[in-house]
Design a protein around this motif. Structure first.
Motif, mmCIF file in Angstrom:
data_model
loop_
_atom_site.group_PDB
_atom_site.id
_atom_site.type_symbol
_atom_site.label_atom_id
_atom_site.label_comp_id
_atom_site.label_asym_id
_atom_site.label_seq_id
_atom_site.Cartn_x
_atom_site.Cartn_y
_atom_site.Cartn_z
ATOM 1 N N LEU A 32 21.280 37.040 45.916
ATOM 2 C CA LEU A 32 21.134 38.415 45.431
ATOM 3 C C LEU A 32 20.183 38.377 44.244
ATOM 4 O O LEU A 32 20.101 37.379 43.547
ATOM 5 C CB LEU A 32 22.493 38.982 45.008
ATOM 6 C CG LEU A 32 23.423 39.408 46.144
ATOM 7 C CD1 LEU A 32 24.767 39.810 45.583
ATOM 8 C CD2 LEU A 32 22.829 40.556 46.912
ATOM 9 N N PRO A 33 19.453 39.471 44.016
ATOM 10 C CA PRO A 33 18.386 39.422 42.997
ATOM 11 C C PRO A 33 18.862 39.171 41.576
ATOM 12 O O PRO A 33 18.198 38.478 40.823
ATOM 13 C CB PRO A 33 17.746 40.814 43.118
ATOM 14 C CG PRO A 33 18.732 41.647 43.827
ATOM 15 C CD PRO A 33 19.450 40.733 44.754
ATOM 16 N N LEU A 34 20.028 39.724 41.175
ATOM 17 C CA LEU A 34 20.460 39.550 39.784
ATOM 18 C C LEU A 34 21.285 38.280 39.624
ATOM 19 O O LEU A 34 22.030 37.919 40.538
ATOM 20 C CB LEU A 34 21.305 40.740 39.355
ATOM 21 C CG LEU A 34 20.549 41.930 38.782
ATOM 22 C CD1 LEU A 34 21.484 43.092 38.606
ATOM 23 C CD2 LEU A 34 19.956 41.551 37.447
ATOM 24 N N PRO A 35 21.192 37.591 38.486
ATOM 25 C CA PRO A 35 22.015 36.398 38.288
ATOM 26 C C PRO A 35 23.476 36.780 38.072
ATOM 27 O O PRO A 35 23.770 37.741 37.374
ATOM 28 C CB PRO A 35 21.434 35.783 37.017
ATOM 29 C CG PRO A 35 20.844 36.930 36.297
ATOM 30 C CD PRO A 35 20.315 37.853 37.346
ATOM 31 N N GLY A 36 24.368 36.030 38.708
ATOM 32 C CA GLY A 36 25.778 36.248 38.446
ATOM 33 C C GLY A 36 26.396 37.371 39.223
ATOM 34 O O GLY A 36 27.578 37.622 39.090
ATOM 35 N N VAL A 37 25.624 38.060 40.047
ATOM 36 C CA VAL A 37 26.204 39.145 40.832
ATOM 37 C C VAL A 37 26.630 38.597 42.182
ATOM 38 O O VAL A 37 25.877 37.883 42.832
ATOM 39 C CB VAL A 37 25.192 40.283 41.029
ATOM 40 C CG1 VAL A 37 25.761 41.336 41.946
ATOM 41 C CG2 VAL A 37 24.848 40.895 39.710
ATOM 42 N N LYS A 38 27.862 38.888 42.549
ATOM 43 C CA LYS A 38 28.324 38.548 43.885
ATOM 44 C C LYS A 38 28.742 39.836 44.574
ATOM 45 O O LYS A 38 29.023 40.829 43.931
ATOM 46 C CB LYS A 38 29.517 37.591 43.819
ATOM 47 C CG LYS A 38 29.146 36.225 43.297
ATOM 48 C CD LYS A 38 30.240 35.226 43.551
ATOM 49 C CE LYS A 38 31.470 35.534 42.718
ATOM 50 N NZ LYS A 38 32.512 34.534 42.900
ATOM 51 N N LEU A 39 28.773 39.792 45.901
ATOM 52 C CA LEU A 39 29.160 40.998 46.630
ATOM 53 C C LEU A 39 30.634 41.307 46.446
ATOM 54 O O LEU A 39 31.069 42.429 46.652
ATOM 55 C CB LEU A 39 28.852 40.825 48.116
ATOM 56 C CG LEU A 39 27.464 41.275 48.561
ATOM 57 C CD1 LEU A 39 27.288 40.979 50.029
ATOM 58 C CD2 LEU A 39 27.313 42.765 48.340
ATOM 59 N N GLY A 40 31.429 40.301 46.076
ATOM 60 C CA GLY A 40 32.858 40.544 45.934
ATOM 61 C C GLY A 40 33.557 40.612 47.263
ATOM 62 O O GLY A 40 34.532 41.332 47.428
ATOM 63 N N LEU A 41 33.054 39.837 48.240
ATOM 64 C CA LEU A 41 33.659 39.881 49.576
ATOM 65 C C LEU A 41 35.081 39.344 49.560
ATOM 66 O O LEU A 41 35.885 39.690 50.428
ATOM 67 C CB LEU A 41 32.810 39.079 50.561
ATOM 68 C CG LEU A 41 31.427 39.653 50.844
ATOM 69 C CD1 LEU A 41 30.668 38.752 51.771
ATOM 70 C CD2 LEU A 41 31.548 41.024 51.464
ATOM 71 N N ALA A 42 35.408 38.499 48.564
ATOM 72 C CA ALA A 42 36.767 37.969 48.496
ATOM 73 C C ALA A 42 37.780 39.079 48.261
ATOM 74 O O ALA A 42 38.960 38.914 48.554
ATOM 75 C CB ALA A 42 36.867 36.942 47.367
ATOM 76 N N ASN A 43 37.291 40.199 47.766
ATOM 77 C CA ASN A 43 38.168 41.341 47.546
ATOM 78 C C ASN A 43 38.722 41.906 48.855
ATOM 79 O O ASN A 43 39.755 42.577 48.848
ATOM 80 C CB ASN A 43 37.376 42.412 46.802
ATOM 81 C CG ASN A 43 38.249 43.308 45.990
ATOM 82 O OD1 ASN A 43 39.422 43.025 45.850
ATOM 83 N ND2 ASN A 43 37.688 44.381 45.483
ATOM 84 N N ILE A 44 38.017 41.645 49.971
ATOM 85 C CA ILE A 44 38.469 42.170 51.266
ATOM 86 C C ILE A 44 39.881 41.693 51.569
ATOM 87 O O ILE A 44 40.751 42.486 51.954
ATOM 88 C CB ILE A 44 37.508 41.735 52.389
ATOM 89 C CG1 ILE A 44 36.151 42.380 52.192
ATOM 90 C CG2 ILE A 44 38.063 42.135 53.749
ATOM 91 C CD1 ILE A 44 35.127 41.872 53.147
ATOM 92 N N GLY A 45 40.123 40.382 51.366
ATOM 93 C CA GLY A 45 41.437 39.842 51.679
ATOM 94 C C GLY A 45 42.523 40.474 50.830
ATOM 95 O O GLY A 45 43.608 40.800 51.329
#
Lengths: 171, 125
Positions: A32-45
């Motif tokens: 992802l373009p910004l450092p330290g940004v994640k999509l937060g897909l772990a939040n799905i669970g």
């Protein structure tokens, strides 16, 4: 959701925990373009467990996720101390808003979760590590991004829940 | 596209708008604090370094054998006149922010805005 019998409950808890940890590990590979940004897909669970299993089991998953993910991805103490309060507070507030707002779909629950998670991380970093107010320059951009990535994860959760309702939960 | 919009209920849209507004609130706070205030004008002539404050004035460099004039106004600075061939330093215009500079290489003269250091050096991830 109707209540499930305990055997099914436990197996779903295990599956969701494993799913959360693996997704949380794999999402580091998505650039992802910004450092330290994640999509937060772990939040799905965690959101799935809020919808299916209820509050106490979601807190289990939040605990396990922050401990095991910080062991896997390195920098144990710092990552753990930042991620544990953020995940637990975000899970609690997501559950409260799921109970209070009957008409809210997973889309907005995910947005709330992402927002709270991001701001809680900034709060912990501010109180423990970087004791300056300069960090507030970053907050607006990061929290806007977290709202929109929260909508994305909420959409994925919505789709998964629809499939689950027709298969596992209806039997 | 319509299929995706239909998923959002009214509650969702209200919540998302509220969250977006909440995340913009730090900007109100930011406008009150000023880091790194420009404090000096640093003028480098050959090897000599001279610091001026940013009050309105016109600095003539004739006494250092340079045919140049520097103007300071409203906490901004610029090189008004120079005898160098390309006049790049004059074309640079006003400088006002931290570490901005205007440099005239043929005359070996540089002006730069200096700031007091803030309490952090850098943020590294």
């Amino acid at each position: 959701m109707q209540s499930l019998d305990s055997n099914k409950n436990i197996s779903i808890l295990g599956i969701l925990t494993a799913f959360t940890i693996i997704i949380g590990f794999l999402e580091n590979l998505i650039p992802l373009p910004l450092p330290g940004v994640k999509l937060g897909l772990a939040n799905i669970g965690i959101m799935l467990s809020i919808y299916i299993l209820g509050f106490s089991k979601s807190i289990y998953i939040a605990f396990l996720k922050s401990i095991i993910l910080s062991i896997f991805t390195g920098n144990l103490i710092i990552k753990f101390s930042i991620s544990l309060p953020a995940t637990v507070v975000a899970t609690t507030i997501m559950f409260i808003s799921y109970k209070l707002l009957k008409k809210a779909t997973p889309l907005s629950i995910g947005a709330i979760g992402g927002f709270i998670h991001m701001n809680m991380q900034f709060f912990v970093i501010k109180t423990l590590y970087l004791k300056t107010t300069a960090i507030i320059y970053l907050v607006p951009y990061y929290s806007i991004i977290s709202v929109f990535s929260g909508i994305v994860t909420g959409y994925i959760t919505y789709k998964i829940l629809k499939v689950l309702e027709q298969t596992i939960l209806s039997s | 596209m319509k299929k995706y919009i239909k998923i959002f209920t009214l509650t969702d849209i209200i919540i998302i708008i509220i969250l977006c507004l909440l995340s913009l609130t730090p900007f109100l706070y930011i406008s009150h604090i000023k880091y790194n205030k420009p404090t000096y004008l640093k003028v480098t002539i050959d090897d000599r370094i001279i610091r001026y404050n940013l009050d309105n004035k016109i600095i003539n460099l004739d006494k250092y054998n340079k045919n140049m004039t520097i103007e300071v106004k409203n906490r901004k600075a610029r090189i008004v006149k120079s005898d160098c061939p390309l006049k790049l330093c004059v074309k640079r215009g006003w400088i006002e922010h931290c570490r901005e500079s205007a440099i005239c290489l043929p005359n070996k003269v540089a002006i730069q805005i200096e700031c007091k250091d803030s309490d952090i050096d850098a943020i590294i991830r």
